[in-house]
Scaffold this active site. Sequence first.
Site, short mmCIF file in Angstrom:
data_model
loop_
_atom_site.label_atom_id
_atom_site.label_comp_id
_atom_site.label_asym_id
_atom_site.label_seq_id
_atom_site.Cartn_x
_atom_site.Cartn_y
_atom_site.Cartn_z
N GLY A 174 -9.79 -7.22 -1.37
CA GLY A 174 -10.11 -8.19 -0.33
C GLY A 174 -9.72 -9.60 -0.70
N GLY A 219 -13.88 -2.92 0.55
CA GLY A 219 -15.21 -2.37 0.80
C GLY A 219 -15.59 -1.30 -0.20
N ARG A 266 0.82 -1.21 0.00
CA ARG A 266 0.00 0.00 0.00
C ARG A 266 0.86 1.27 0.00
NH1 ARG A 266 -5.26 -1.37 3.87
NH2 ARG A 266 -6.07 -3.02 2.52
N LYS A 291 -22.23 -14.76 1.44
CA LYS A 291 -23.64 -14.42 1.56
C LYS A 291 -24.14 -13.55 0.41
CE LYS A 291 -23.64 -14.60 6.63
NZ LYS A 291 -23.98 -13.86 7.88
#
Length: 393
Positions: free
Chosen positions: A352, A375, A39, A201
Amino acid sequence: MSYRTIDQIDLRDKRVFMRVDFNVPLDKETGRTIASDTRIRMALPTIRAILAQRASLVLASHLGRPKGRPNPSMSLAPVADRLSELLGQPVAQAPDCVGPQVETLARSLGPGQVLLLENLRFHAAEEANEAAFSRQLAAMADVYVNDAFGAAHRAHASTVGVAGLLPVRAAGLLMQRELEYLSMATSARRHPYVAIIGGAKISGKIDVIRNLLTVADKVLIGGAMTYTFLKAQGIGVGASLVEDEKLDLAANLLASAEDRIVLPTDHVIAEQFSAEAATRTVDGSVPDGWMGLDIGSETAAAYGELIAGAEMIVWNGPMGVFELEPFAEGTMSVARAVERASEHAVSIVGGGDSEQAIRAAGVGEKITHISTGGGASLEFLGGKTLPGVAALA
């Protein structure tokens, strides 16, 4: 959305407040050694471009979740040391991110000099986007630059509050790249367009699935969400993870998508969620007492064919529990297929777990774009406006 980039503004003799994402993993034993500097390296092009214009630079980031109070184990001091090495010049470390002493340090910077503020989240006012805190941050600079796409979905003081207080604001090079490619993912510029959506999910990916169904030719489903879709069709799923409260939603999605949603036809199953569990591959339904934990080889091959023929590929979420070796092959197979197809297709991988899967598969060099924001990329792909991006307008 209209926003300026750093090559469109004059930064000479300006003091720039730049929001970066230096939320790097630290070595668990020492707490002071950076486990991965990816990063930091991703921010280097923007940092160097700003310094090349003879501007002075105040860098701001969070690290971890200190819950609004100072925590030495989450100090950005190791980041300042590593950034100094990468830039080949000193990077001063501020004792805090606000206050008279910090403002003095910022105002004393000369052209080409860099100051890294201490962890923004040592103050609860950062996440609360408090006006007074934003004013303290804004007092250090003339220009606002946001290069922290990974935090762009948060309406915090450093991503929204400061931007509204400084007259000149722009996107950094990393932010610009993220927005360009993710905008391609949410439009229908190239076909065939194949989206690959995995994860546990449906509830976490519903907006993404709905949004991509408006532009993609095929949406390939993997991960535990598979079994909510299958149960909604009346197919046996054994002890697999299912969101029973989302069965009607899954059925409606399948009906509205017609043949554009593609579900696994075979599954790697086990009686326990364990790397030591006995496994087998089954077609169709999952037997009672067993749970589906990965796509089978037949599905992997079918997905591979669809990916190979695509001109646009978007991937967000693993095909199975790839952290456990017996259930990793489906995800690894998709990763390799995306890498091969990238020789002719535009390929965009969400952050992610998908990024981790790419690394674990030992591929990624040919991938067109790997997002730095898990996110943030999820919300963008879901059609949401990111506060940190809207603040740049």
